[in-house]
Scaffold this motif. Structure first.
Motif, short mmCIF file in Angstrom:
data_model
loop_
_atom_site.label_atom_id
_atom_site.label_comp_id
_atom_site.label_asym_id
_atom_site.label_seq_id
_atom_site.Cartn_x
_atom_site.Cartn_y
_atom_site.Cartn_z
N LYS A 1 0.82 -1.22 0.00
CA LYS A 1 0.00 0.00 0.00
C LYS A 1 0.85 1.27 0.00
O LYS A 1 0.59 2.21 -0.76
CB LYS A 1 -0.89 -0.01 1.25
N ASP A 2 1.88 1.31 0.81
CA ASP A 2 2.64 2.55 0.99
C ASP A 2 3.88 2.65 0.10
O ASP A 2 4.35 3.76 -0.18
CB ASP A 2 3.07 2.71 2.45
N PHE B 1 -13.15 -1.51 9.16
CA PHE B 1 -12.93 -2.43 8.05
C PHE B 1 -13.69 -1.96 6.81
O PHE B 1 -13.15 -1.92 5.70
CB PHE B 1 -13.39 -3.83 8.46
N LEU B 2 -14.94 -1.54 7.02
CA LEU B 2 -15.75 -1.06 5.88
C LEU B 2 -15.16 0.24 5.32
O LEU B 2 -15.14 0.45 4.11
CB LEU B 2 -17.20 -0.84 6.32
N HIS C 1 -12.14 3.37 1.22
CA HIS C 1 -11.02 4.29 0.96
C HIS C 1 -9.94 3.68 0.09
O HIS C 1 -9.23 4.38 -0.64
CB HIS C 1 -10.41 4.77 2.28
N ASN C 2 -9.77 2.37 0.16
CA ASN C 2 -8.69 1.72 -0.59
C ASN C 2 -9.20 0.97 -1.81
O ASN C 2 -8.50 0.09 -2.32
CB ASN C 2 -7.91 0.77 0.31
N ASP C 3 -10.39 1.32 -2.24
CA ASP C 3 -10.95 0.71 -3.45
C ASP C 3 -10.90 -0.82 -3.38
O ASP C 3 -10.49 -1.50 -4.32
CB ASP C 3 -10.14 1.21 -4.67
N GLU C 4 -11.33 -1.33 -2.27
CA GLU C 4 -11.42 -2.77 -2.02
C GLU C 4 -10.07 -3.49 -2.08
O GLU C 4 -10.01 -4.70 -2.32
CB GLU C 4 -12.43 -3.42 -2.98
N GLN C 5 -8.98 -2.76 -1.90
CA GLN C 5 -7.66 -3.39 -1.90
C GLN C 5 -6.99 -3.14 -0.54
O GLN C 5 -7.49 -2.39 0.27
CB GLN C 5 -6.78 -2.77 -2.98
#
Lengths: 85, 355
Positions: free
Chosen positions: A53-54, B96-97, B102-106
């Motif tokens: 991610k980072d 978690f949701l 925020h991370n586009d399901e990743q």
């Protein structure tokens, strides 16, 4: 490199909810797992996600993590050489 | 086989100082927010730091309250762990949701997922105790705790000398509280929570807490109270509630005049407190009436706190002024009835008798 090591310590403390640990408590060469910081297998998964991610590093084989996550110093060096963001 | 169900240990973590051993509302915390939190005991006394770092409030409250109850009963390993929760581990579910969004399901991490299920508290208690016994969580809105208790009572019928850990846990989380404010379940106007029982406006307050008890069929002089009976029914008019009450009392051969007190789940919701008012002004007019949600607030398993209150009254044989809802003065407490409902649904009655 020193900045990256500091950044990693801050991120690990936050991401892994190490509530009673300060950045100054973690030595760059302390083992992250086992006797050092005492992280466990769930933390290893959290660190794999943190790398991707980072820093844009996707570990193809999770077993690679064992060597990469040896210490903050080793982890920072690996990120420095492999980061895509 | 006795088929009886005795409480021999009980602990409550709530928005009041209820983990302070002997104290019984000696110091009352007067909450001024409509959404308020439970008061944290020293969790570190009960949970190892390595385990605690991943725990949300509900898990910490549940694990701690369960250990307090086990300690009080002198039980190291229960024969079953049965929990009830209306909404489960809301804080981690929300995080978690949010991460999914925020991370586009990743980049989803395991910790929040592991900690976000309804049975996380039961699971963490079992992990801490290394207890591999029966472990079930019931999610039945405002009757969740009562359903868990009914399961425990059934298990006590099956086998003698069983000690079962039963608990109710719910926590506050920011988004669900916001939604409950929007849908009117939480009051819109500020209110001193201590005056909640006199409120006539719509909605109530919301809070969190954990109450755990150990129940057993082992007759012992250590037992605090016997749970004579517990029943639930989903929907009913106030008149039907009175009919249910009569039937409940009849099947237990208890008269209203036998009751030393009734503990009511009145929560200041002007739209639904009429269920309580009808009984208070009718069949319970001559019975000592007790309220507690102006002290600990409302949540799906707040009714479990009434059992803690009942046991405390049996032990102390006195009643703090702050819980009295009528002028009746009772000096001896042997039999107590509990009644709870939330928004006209999930009604429950329970009958407690001092041991």
């Amino acid at each position: 490199m020193a900045d990256l090591q500091l950044e990693l310590k801050e991120k690990i403390i936050e991401q892994l909810s190490l509530e009673d640990i300060e950045v100054s408590d973690i030595d760059d060469n302390d083992p992250l797992f086992g006797d050092g910081l005492g992280l466990d297998s769930i933390d290893a998964l959290e660190l794999i996600v943190l790398l991707e991610k980072d820093y844009g590093i996707k570990l193809k084989d999770p077993k690679e993590g064992k060597a990469i996550f040896e210490s903050i110093g080793v982890m920072a060096a690996y990120i420095e050489n492999n980061r895509t963001k | 086989m006795s088929g009886k169900c005795f409480i021999n240990g009980i602990a409550g973590i709530s928005a009041q100082l209820t983990t302070d051993g002997d104290a019984f509302f000696d110091d009352v915390v007067e909450h001024t927010e409509l959404i308020f939190r439970a008061i944290d005991p020293d969790y570190k006394k009960y949970i190892k730091p390595a385990a605690m770092r991943r725990m949300s409030k509900s898990v910490k409250m549940g694990v701690t309250a369960s250990q307090m109850a086990l300690d009080q009963a002198g039980i190291e390993m229960p024969d079953a762990i049965i929990t009830g929760t209306g909404m489960g581990c809301k804080q981690d579910s929300e995080k978690f949701l949010e991460n999914i969004l925020h991370n586009d399901e990743q980049f989803l991490t395991p910790t929040l997922f592991i900690q976000s299920t309804h049975n996380t508290v039961g699971g963490q208690i079992a992990l801490g105790l290394n207890c591999k016994a029966y472990n079930v969580t019931y999610v039945q809105a405002a009757a969740s705790f009562e359903v868990a208790l009914m399961d425990a009572k059934l298990k006590l019928l099956e086998k003698e000398n069983q000690h079962i850990l039963v608990g109710g846990i719910d926590e506050i989380a920011k988004n669900s509280s916001r939604l409950h404010t929007l849908d009117g379940h939480i009051k819109s106007e500020p209110l001193a929570v201590i005056d909640l029982l006199f409120s006539t406006s719509s909605g109530t307050v919301t809070s969190e807490g954990a109450t755990f008890m150990t129940v057993t069929n082992d007759s012992s002089n250590k037992n605090i109270a016997e749970i004579l009976d517990v029943t639930i029914f989903n929907q009913a008019t106030p008149e039907e509630v009175e009919d249910e009450l009569k039937e409940f009392m009849q099947r237990n051969s208890v008269e209203i005049s036998d009751l030393d007190a009734v503990i009511l789940g009145t929560n200041g919701d002007g739209d639904f407190d009429l269920y309580y008012h009808k009984l208070q002004q009718g069949v319970f007019a001559d019975v000592q009436q007790i309220g507690y949600k102006h002290l600990i607030g409302e949540h799906h398993t707040a009714s479990a706190f009434a059992y803690w209150l009942g046991c405390k009254i049996f032990n102390k044989q006195q009643l703090p002024e702050i819980v009295k809802m009528n002028k009746k003065e009772t000096s001896s407490f042997k039999t107590i009835l509990l009644y709870n409902q939330y928004r006209g649904k999930n009604h429950s009655f329970a009958l407690l008798q001092q041991c």
